[in-house]
Write a protein that holds these residues in place. Structure first.
Motif, PDB file in Angstrom:
ATOM      1  N   ARG A 195       0.831  -1.213   0.000  1.00 47.56           N
ATOM      2  CA  ARG A 195       0.000   0.000   0.000  1.00 47.56           C
ATOM      3  C   ARG A 195       0.865   1.262   0.000  1.00 47.56           C
ATOM      4  NH1 ARG A 195      -3.064  -0.270  -2.744  1.00 47.56           N
ATOM      5  NH2 ARG A 195      -4.231   1.546  -2.046  1.00 47.56           N
ATOM      6  N   LEU A 196       1.997   1.201   0.726  1.00 46.74           N
ATOM      7  CA  LEU A 196       2.880   2.379   0.776  1.00 46.74           C
ATOM      8  C   LEU A 196       3.458   2.682  -0.612  1.00 46.74           C
ATOM      9  CD1 LEU A 196       4.817   1.966   4.147  1.00 46.74           C
ATOM     10  CD2 LEU A 196       3.030   3.630   3.558  1.00 46.74           C
ATOM     11  N   GLN A 197       3.670   1.613  -1.386  1.00 50.31           N
ATOM     12  CA  GLN A 197       4.197   1.794  -2.743  1.00 50.31           C
ATOM     13  C   GLN A 197       3.121   2.289  -3.709  1.00 50.31           C
ATOM     14  OE1 GLN A 197       7.499   1.202  -3.093  1.00 50.31           O
ATOM     15  NE2 GLN A 197       7.460   0.616  -0.928  1.00 50.31           N
ATOM     16  N   ASN A 198       1.862   2.113  -3.332  1.00 53.01           N
ATOM     17  CA  ASN A 198       0.765   2.384  -4.279  1.00 53.01           C
ATOM     18  C   ASN A 198      -0.341   3.245  -3.682  1.00 53.01           C
ATOM     19  OD1 ASN A 198       1.326   0.418  -6.703  1.00 53.01           O
ATOM     20  ND2 ASN A 198       1.757  -0.745  -4.856  1.00 53.01           N
ATOM     21  N   PRO A 199       0.010   4.400  -3.123  1.00 55.69           N
ATOM     22  CA  PRO A 199      -1.073   5.245  -2.593  1.00 55.69           C
ATOM     23  C   PRO A 199      -1.880   5.802  -3.759  1.00 55.69           C
ATOM     24  CG  PRO A 199       0.970   6.457  -2.572  1.00 55.69           C
ATOM     25  CD  PRO A 199       1.307   5.080  -3.075  1.00 55.69           C
ATOM     26  N   TYR A 200      -3.192   5.940  -3.584  1.00 54.47           N
ATOM     27  CA  TYR A 200      -3.995   6.509  -4.677  1.00 54.47           C
ATOM     28  C   TYR A 200      -4.310   7.969  -4.435  1.00 54.47           C
ATOM     29  CZ  TYR A 200      -7.751   5.024  -1.472  1.00 54.47           C
ATOM     30  OH  TYR A 200      -8.540   4.829  -0.364  1.00 54.47           O
ATOM     31  N   LEU A 201      -3.916   8.442  -3.241  1.00 51.79           N
ATOM     32  CA  LEU A 201      -4.018   9.881  -2.971  1.00 51.79           C
ATOM     33  C   LEU A 201      -2.669  10.296  -2.362  1.00 51.79           C
ATOM     34  CD1 LEU A 201      -7.552  10.195  -1.298  1.00 51.79           C
ATOM     35  CD2 LEU A 201      -6.888  10.993  -3.567  1.00 51.79           C
ATOM     36  N   GLU A 202      -2.468  11.589  -2.193  1.00 55.54           N
ATOM     37  CA  GLU A 202      -1.246  12.044  -1.518  1.00 55.54           C
ATOM     38  C   GLU A 202      -1.171  11.410  -0.138  1.00 55.54           C
ATOM     39  OE1 GLU A 202       0.041  16.208  -1.490  1.00 55.54           O
ATOM     40  OE2 GLU A 202      -1.304  16.496  -3.191  1.00 55.54           O
ATOM     41  N   ASN A 203       0.035  11.022   0.246  1.00 47.99           N
ATOM     42  CA  ASN A 203       0.202  10.293   1.505  1.00 47.99           C
ATOM     43  C   ASN A 203       1.437  10.834   2.229  1.00 47.99           C
ATOM     44  OD1 ASN A 203       0.041   8.419   3.546  1.00 47.99           O
ATOM     45  ND2 ASN A 203       0.876   6.721   2.329  1.00 47.99           N
ATOM     46  N   PRO A 204       1.379  12.120   2.659  1.00 45.77           N
ATOM     47  CA  PRO A 204       2.573  12.767   3.242  1.00 45.77           C
ATOM     48  C   PRO A 204       3.061  12.067   4.518  1.00 45.77           C
ATOM     49  CG  PRO A 204       0.612  14.176   3.463  1.00 45.77           C
ATOM     50  CD  PRO A 204       0.233  13.052   2.585  1.00 45.77           C
TER      51      PRO A 204
ATOM     52  N   GLU B  32       2.133   6.547   5.787  1.00 46.60           N
ATOM     53  CA  GLU B  32       1.572   5.424   6.538  1.00 46.60           C
ATOM     54  C   GLU B  32       0.485   4.789   5.681  1.00 46.60           C
ATOM     55  OE1 GLU B  32       1.937   6.476  11.221  1.00 46.60           O
ATOM     56  OE2 GLU B  32       0.470   7.642  10.122  1.00 46.60           O
ATOM     57  N   PRO B  33       0.346   3.456   5.734  1.00 51.32           N
ATOM     58  CA  PRO B  33      -0.674   2.820   4.880  1.00 51.32           C
ATOM     59  C   PRO B  33      -2.076   3.227   5.311  1.00 51.32           C
ATOM     60  CG  PRO B  33       0.223   1.241   6.439  1.00 51.32           C
ATOM     61  CD  PRO B  33       1.038   2.482   6.586  1.00 51.32           C
ATOM     62  N   GLU B  34      -2.968   3.374   4.319  1.00 54.61           N
ATOM     63  CA  GLU B  34      -4.346   3.781   4.628  1.00 54.61           C
ATOM     64  C   GLU B  34      -5.185   2.594   5.092  1.00 54.61           C
ATOM     65  OE1 GLU B  34      -3.523   2.541   1.967  1.00 54.61           O
ATOM     66  OE2 GLU B  34      -5.186   2.017   0.637  1.00 54.61           O
ATOM     67  N   ARG B  35      -4.636   1.395   4.913  1.00 57.14           N
ATOM     68  CA  ARG B  35      -5.295   0.162   5.347  1.00 57.14           C
ATOM     69  C   ARG B  35      -4.260  -0.693   6.075  1.00 57.14           C
ATOM     70  NH1 ARG B  35      -7.457   1.370   0.255  1.00 57.14           N
ATOM     71  NH2 ARG B  35      -9.657   0.779  -0.099  1.00 57.14           N
ATOM     72  N   THR B  36      -4.690  -1.458   7.058  1.00 57.38           N
ATOM     73  CA  THR B  36      -3.794  -2.426   7.692  1.00 57.38           C
ATOM     74  C   THR B  36      -4.425  -3.813   7.597  1.00 57.38           C
ATOM     75  OG1 THR B  36      -4.798  -2.187   9.879  1.00 57.38           O
ATOM     76  CG2 THR B  36      -2.923  -0.732   9.363  1.00 57.38           C
ATOM     77  N   ASN B  37      -3.572  -4.827   7.703  1.00 57.82           N
ATOM     78  CA  ASN B  37      -4.089  -6.189   7.615  1.00 57.82           C
ATOM     79  C   ASN B  37      -4.948  -6.530   8.832  1.00 57.82           C
ATOM     80  OD1 ASN B  37      -4.356  -8.667   6.271  1.00 57.82           O
ATOM     81  ND2 ASN B  37      -2.879  -9.607   7.687  1.00 57.82           N
TER      82      ASN B  37
ATOM     83  N   CYS C 292      -0.475 -12.957  -3.879  1.00 56.70           N
ATOM     84  CA  CYS C 292      -1.930 -12.829  -4.069  1.00 56.70           C
ATOM     85  C   CYS C 292      -2.366 -11.414  -4.423  1.00 56.70           C
ATOM     86  CB  CYS C 292      -2.666 -13.259  -2.799  1.00 56.70           C
ATOM     87  SG  CYS C 292      -2.408 -14.992  -2.366  1.00 56.70           S
ATOM     88  N   LEU C 293      -1.516 -10.435  -4.119  1.00 58.16           N
ATOM     89  CA  LEU C 293      -1.927  -9.035  -4.264  1.00 58.16           C
ATOM     90  C   LEU C 293      -0.985  -8.299  -5.209  1.00 58.16           C
ATOM     91  CD1 LEU C 293      -2.505  -8.482  -0.426  1.00 58.16           C
ATOM     92  CD2 LEU C 293      -4.266  -8.989  -2.146  1.00 58.16           C
ATOM     93  N   SER C 294      -1.551  -7.409  -6.018  1.00 54.78           N
ATOM     94  CA  SER C 294      -0.719  -6.698  -6.999  1.00 54.78           C
ATOM     95  C   SER C 294      -0.211  -5.366  -6.444  1.00 54.78           C
ATOM     96  CB  SER C 294      -1.517  -6.455  -8.278  1.00 54.78           C
ATOM     97  OG  SER C 294      -2.636  -5.630  -8.016  1.00 54.78           O
ATOM     98  N   ASP C 295      -0.945  -4.797  -5.517  1.00 53.72           N
ATOM     99  CA  ASP C 295      -0.583  -3.480  -4.975  1.00 53.72           C
ATOM    100  C   ASP C 295      -0.910  -3.410  -3.484  1.00 53.72           C
ATOM    101  OD1 ASP C 295      -3.311  -3.469  -4.919  1.00 53.72           O
ATOM    102  OD2 ASP C 295      -3.587  -1.687  -6.166  1.00 53.72           O
ATOM    103  N   GLY C 296      -0.867  -4.575  -2.852  1.00 50.77           N
ATOM    104  CA  GLY C 296      -1.157  -4.631  -1.429  1.00 50.77           C
ATOM    105  C   GLY C 296      -2.630  -4.757  -1.112  1.00 50.77           C
ATOM    106  N   LEU C 297      -3.491  -4.583  -2.137  1.00 52.41           N
ATOM    107  CA  LEU C 297      -4.944  -4.601  -1.924  1.00 52.41           C
ATOM    108  C   LEU C 297      -5.665  -5.370  -3.027  1.00 52.41           C
ATOM    109  CD1 LEU C 297      -7.725  -3.520  -0.879  1.00 52.41           C
ATOM    110  CD2 LEU C 297      -7.291  -1.437  -2.194  1.00 52.41           C
ATOM    111  N   HIS C 298      -5.400  -5.000  -4.282  1.00 53.51           N
ATOM    112  CA  HIS C 298      -6.068  -5.657  -5.403  1.00 53.51           C
ATOM    113  C   HIS C 298      -5.395  -6.992  -5.724  1.00 53.51           C
ATOM    114  CE1 HIS C 298      -7.296  -1.386  -5.866  1.00 53.51           C
ATOM    115  NE2 HIS C 298      -8.469  -1.982  -6.061  1.00 53.51           N
ATOM    116  N   LEU C 299      -6.123  -7.833  -6.450  1.00 50.25           N
ATOM    117  CA  LEU C 299      -5.685  -9.207  -6.642  1.00 50.25           C
ATOM    118  C   LEU C 299      -4.707  -9.354  -7.809  1.00 50.25           C
ATOM    119  CD1 LEU C 299      -9.146 -10.998  -6.216  1.00 50.25           C
ATOM    120  CD2 LEU C 299      -7.496 -10.340  -4.454  1.00 50.25           C
ATOM    121  N   SER C 300      -3.657 -10.105  -7.584  1.00 44.81           N
ATOM    122  CA  SER C 300      -2.775 -10.545  -8.659  1.00 44.81           C
ATOM    123  C   SER C 300      -3.491 -11.662  -9.424  1.00 44.81           C
ATOM    124  CB  SER C 300      -1.477 -11.089  -8.066  1.00 44.81           C
ATOM    125  OG  SER C 300      -1.786 -12.275  -7.337  1.00 44.81           O
ATOM    126  N   ARG C 301      -2.873 -12.129 -10.506  1.00 39.52           N
ATOM    127  CA  ARG C 301      -3.426 -13.269 -11.254  1.00 39.52           C
ATOM    128  C   ARG C 301      -3.654 -14.461 -10.316  1.00 39.52           C
ATOM    129  NH1 ARG C 301      -3.682 -15.692 -16.492  1.00 39.52           N
ATOM    130  NH2 ARG C 301      -3.526 -13.593 -17.351  1.00 39.52           N
TER     131      ARG C 301
END
Lengths: 242, 242
Positions: B131-140, B143-148, B186-195
């Protein structure tokens, strides 16, 4: 209700939601704008298609409030073009009958759904060597049940029908053969589409639909898109729905 | 009309017809037996889902002659579980409200379509580094916007709702974490699914539907299958239709 795009055809349509398939790619392309509905029938030729046309597209759907589908692809000919003296003869339909059948299919659809864009797709080219490796029935003569020349005759007939009926057509038979090594690049078994072949069909359909005014950009989204929401007040987007 | 299977959820459902996606695989699996209809809404949480429920599944479809859908997956929670003090806060829904919303969604569907098998799917696990690598909004704050852990709380609530409502559930949060290296596998960006992640969801849904009596083998084909035709008299198959 979300508008629909139908895919009507043989196995090349039925298998279009398999991995890398052109149908699934089209569904993803029109995500949130239109439903892509697959009506593919493995092994069918236009003679059999005519027998089931009214069941595949029942008139009652006309009155379901869904409106005419946005578009409909008609992708037959690969089976009609089976040679009459080889093991696939039971699928063969003579060229003249193929033309008449295709005209009947288009006429039925135009009458049922006058606003629907109809898009014919010619049969793909045939890699005869690939067919010898992949017979689906016993093939003691070791001769391919389809030839590229025969497929080409049906492709030309399909193009002629499109002109006669005033609908669009994709000449996938010619298009694929423009790619060097198309025999293995576009086809997985000399007849069905490889991942590459699927991509070509997908791109051609997208391009043709765009020319007819059908692209995701030109169609409304079904419901508020995240990208258009006010992040400070996301619920506002739903108030505007009422 | 061919029976339907609906997929209702957020982006993980909306993107399920992209390359390798679990929705397309399901459509292919039920080929000739059922239509798989995607109703995925990127970014949506259960609060927003409730706002659109009646538009997504209008009562008029009940009267279209199509009958109750065979099955319907409900796959929400990944957005509800956004942390309330991070940049995804506008998507956050408190745990108790998530539970109530999910119950309301299931109640609505059960009332509308009593015969439909409803299948809940928990949110997937979260790879916080991804998630840290793939924020969809500014993330100054970086910190991840979601945790496991938070996703796990929503997964448990989803399982509790399934028990309370008497419907099936797939605990994809737990299932994926059984795979070593699940974070990237299993995850492509920490949230969405890989193949790979898509394949797991597909296989779990297929298994669960099978347990409910829904598999291609148990459903009638829409029209004569090539494999069941008499090659000496293929038209006979269509005479029997009348």
């Amino acid at each position: 209700m979300r508008p629909r795009i139908y895919l009507f055809g043989d196995s090349i349509t039925e298998f279009s939601f398999a991995d890398g398939g052109w149908g699934a790619a089209l569904a993803n392309h029109f995500s949130r704008r239109a439903d892509v509905v697959v009506r593919g029938y493995s092994g069918y030729n236009t003679r059999w298609a005519l027998k089931v046309l009214e069941r595949v597209f029942p008139a009652s759907e006309e009155h379901s409030g869904a409106g005419d589908p946005l578009a409909l692809t008609v992708f037959f000919g690969a089976n009609d073009a089976c040679l009459p003296d080889r093991y696939g003869a039971f699928q063969h339909v003579p060229l003249d009958e193929y033309k008449q059948n295709l005209i009947s299919i288009v006429s039925f659809l135009k009458k049922q759904w006058p606003a629907t864009r109809i898009l014919l797709i010619t049969p793909p080219p045939i890699d005869e060597e690939g067919r010898l490796q992949n017979p689906y029935l016993e093939n003691p003569l070791n001769e391919p049940e389809r030839t590229n020349n025969a497929a080409g005759d049906y492709a030309k007939a399909c193009i002629a029908v499109a002109a006669e009926c005033g609908v669009s057509v994709i000449d996938i038979w010619t298009k694929m053969q423009q790619l060097p090594g198309w025999e293995k690049a576009c086809l997985s078994d000399g007849l069905h589409l490889s991942r590459n072949g699927n991509t070509i069909v997908f791109e051609e359909v997208v391009q043709k639909l765009k020319e007819e005014g059908l692209s995701p950009e030109m169609l409304p989204a079904d419901l508020p898109l995240l990208s258009e929401m006010d992040y400070n007040d996301p619920l506002k987007a739903f108030e505007e729905l009422r």
